[in-house]
Design an enzyme around this catalytic site. Structure first.
Site, PDB file in Angstrom:
ATOM      1  N   VAL A   3      72.006  34.410  29.057  1.00 13.40           N
ATOM      2  CA  VAL A   3      70.743  34.942  29.577  1.00 13.40           C
ATOM      3  C   VAL A   3      70.956  36.423  29.831  1.00 13.40           C
ATOM      4  CG1 VAL A   3      69.814  32.831  30.621  1.00 13.40           C
ATOM      5  CG2 VAL A   3      71.419  34.245  31.911  1.00 13.40           C
ATOM      6  N   SER A   4      69.909  37.192  29.582  1.00  9.23           N
ATOM      7  CA  SER A   4      70.033  38.642  29.714  1.00  9.23           C
ATOM      8  C   SER A   4      69.505  39.168  31.036  1.00  9.23           C
ATOM      9  CB  SER A   4      69.279  39.335  28.579  1.00  9.23           C
ATOM     10  OG  SER A   4      67.925  38.933  28.592  1.00  9.23           O
ATOM     11  N   THR A   5      68.968  38.314  31.878  1.00  7.45           N
ATOM     12  CA  THR A   5      68.432  38.764  33.157  1.00  7.45           C
ATOM     13  C   THR A   5      68.605  37.677  34.198  1.00  7.45           C
ATOM     14  OG1 THR A   5      66.434  39.418  34.337  1.00  7.45           O
ATOM     15  CG2 THR A   5      66.127  37.978  32.471  1.00  7.45           C
TER      16      THR A   5
END
Length: 550
Positions: A3-5
């Site tokens: 996941v990037s956030t």
């Protein structure tokens, strides 16, 4: 899994990805031997994804004899087409294939690699298109004359509802003073700073690290901003890719950019703006003399007209000897300005003979430099060290905020990528995120300017110390060295050492025409009563000295 956030979206969270992959493996009768998780990492490239790198290393070492790598979607494997294909080729070289569960892709099948190639390229194009659309939205606002995001410039307040600017009367008056001093009074950026700070003018601190007083960079930023003449500029700086890198970018100033009529009121008129723009072109580059006369007007610009305050410049009178036919040049300093003083044109007509006036100033420096206490003072100054620890700390804090803003921008890009066009609130969400993206780009630009400003101050601190030491070292042997210098070298020395020479308008005798001299660097001198000299107008000056009049 990736996941990037930290803002988990339903169906994309780490737990949801793990659950989906586990069920798929059970259904396919596969054994899961190891898990890799990059939390909060972007898929733009594989740099900065430690778990992804560890996975590739384990594949190369053939740990556990794995046959497949399972990912939730291809975008979890990567969003950069080149990285995806290179990594896929890498694992296939070791007999390992990729399965994208949600996309239904298996690289071990004939159609699998082709599908991965197409989808990874589409994903990268989509990411770039989102960025382009975001910037186009800001550009369109500029075309319409609206303020396209960020804090309002000094002199204005932001009307966020109408995306325009409203004049702040108190700050606008300071802006007019700056332009008036620069164009009509012929003052430079440093002189304008001193004038404003000495007269109690201040500016609001928008951030903790900002200062309330005016600096050179603030003055130049105001003088170069067309917003004050009623214009909106877009594209003065452009983000460009650093050559030889894949994902490094830098901000580059542009010679040509969009300039549109703004919806806001102008603070200065067109004539003043053009005059300031023309002067910035002239003073922004080093002037090189091209005429053939082997002569420099050594004190040009340093001598101030006693009526209008403008810098007096050099002039020459050429006379022909009737008997010999030879020409003789006599050089003078005179006021070429025709500024209005108390409603009248400046009519200061006296011309100062350069040979006589230069000798007066040289004799003062020579006499001053001959004292023993003066030499002791210089030796102490040569041993001083510069302290920029507070500026370095400020730069460190700004760099941290810059990295944070960059991280926020990357996270917002990822959120934009994951928006579902089928969502009934898609347009609202997209618009909201685009406005947040606009503000982030402005914040990043402001931080870049602030970092540049601090770096300039640090460089100036070191540069001033180096320049000061050179001056002090030179003054120790002034009587010997000055006579060996060319006119151009003498001019550069005087400009570095002397800030201004002010004249007494009531004195007609050349011997008493000098009112006082402002020096750029602190200098000790035990002068006689009635002597006239002033030190730099700075709070850091510790000594006072006077100009000797023999």
């Amino acid at each position: 899994m990736r996941v990037s956030t930290a803002m988990q979206v339903e169906g994309y969270s780490l737990e949801a990805q793990k659950d989906r992959l586990t069920k798929f493996a059970q259904f396919q009768d596969m054994e899961i031997v190891r898990e890799y998780c990059d939390a909060g990492k972007s898929g733009k490239n594989i740099t900065g994804r430690p778990e992804f790198s560890r996975m590739l290393q384990d594949v190369a070492e053939e740990k556990d004899g794995v046959s497949y790598i399972l990912v939730f979607k291809l975008s979890r494997f990567g969003r950069n087409a080149a990285d995806v294909l290179n990594s896929l080729q890498y694992i296939q070289d070791y007999g390992v294939n990729l399965i994208c569960v949600e996309d239904g892709i298996d690289s071990s099948k004939d159609s699998g690699k082709l599908t991965i190639t197409v989808l990874s390229a589409v994903a990268e194009i989509e990411r770039e298109n989102i960025l382009v659309q975001t910037m186009e939205g800001r550009k369109q606002k500029a075309r319409e004359g609206k303020w396209n995001g960020g804090q309002a410039p000094f002199g204005y307040e932001l009307d966020s509802k109408n995306s325009t600017l409203i004049v702040n009367p108190e700050e606008a008056e300071i802006v007019r003073i700056i332009f008036d001093q620069f164009t009509r009074m012929e003052a430079g950026a440093d002189s304008i700073c001193k004038y404003l700070n000495q007269h109690g003018y201040t500016k609001k601190r928008l951030r903790d690290q900002e200062v309330s007083y005016f600096s050179r960079s603030t003055i130049l930023k105001i003088l170069d901003n067309p917003v004050y003449v009623g214009k909106i500029a877009y594209g003065k700086n452009k983000t460009e890719k650093v050559k030889g890198t894949r994902d490094q970018y830098c901000r580059v100033k542009q010679d040509e950019y969009l300039l549109a009529d703004g919806l806001h009121d102008a603070i200065i008129d067109e004539e003043t703006w053009e005059a300031a723009k023309e002067k910035r072109k002239r003073t922004g580059v080093r002037w090189v003399k091209t005429h053939s006369l082997d002569h420099e007007h050594i004190l040009s610009g340093l001598i101030k007209c006693p009526l209008c305050g403008g810098g007096m410049s050099g002039t020459v009178q050429r006379r022909k000897n009737k008997k010999t036919g030879e020409y003789k040049d006599t050089f003078y300093y005179r006021c070429h300005h025709r500024k209005r003083v108390d409603g009248h044109i400046c009519d200061y007509k006296p011309m100062l003979n350069q040979k006589v006036f230069n000798a007066e100033i040289e004799e003062f420096i020579r006499y001053m430099a001959g004292g023993e206490k003066f030499k002791e003072f210089l030796m102490e100054k040569l041993e001083e060290k510069v302290d920029v620890s507070s500026l370095e700390e400020e730069k460190k804090q700004l760099a941290g905020q810059f990295q944070q803003a960059q991280g926020s921008r990357k996270k917002l890009v990822q959120m934009l990528e994951r928006l579902d066009p089928g969502d009934k609130h898609y347009d609202r969400k997209y618009q909201d995120m685009q406005e947040r993206m606009d503000n982030l780009y402005d914040r990043i630009a402001e931080l870049e300017e602030a970092i540049t400003d601090v770096e300039t101050k640090i460089g100036a601190s070191y540069g001033k110390q180096v320049t000061g030491k050179k001056i002090y070292q030179f003054l120790l042997d002034f009587d010997i060295l000055y006579g060996k210098m060319t006119d151009l070298e003498k001019k550069e020395f005087m400009r570095t050492f002397i800030e201004s020479i002010e004249l007494d308008p009531d004195e007609k005798d050349m011997g008493r025409i000098i009112k006082h001299i402002d020096l750029t660097f602190p200098v000790y001198y035990d002068g006689q009563e009635g002597d006239r000299i002033r030190m730099p107008k700075e709070n850091t000056v510790e000594t006072i000295c006077k100009l000797v009049r023999k």
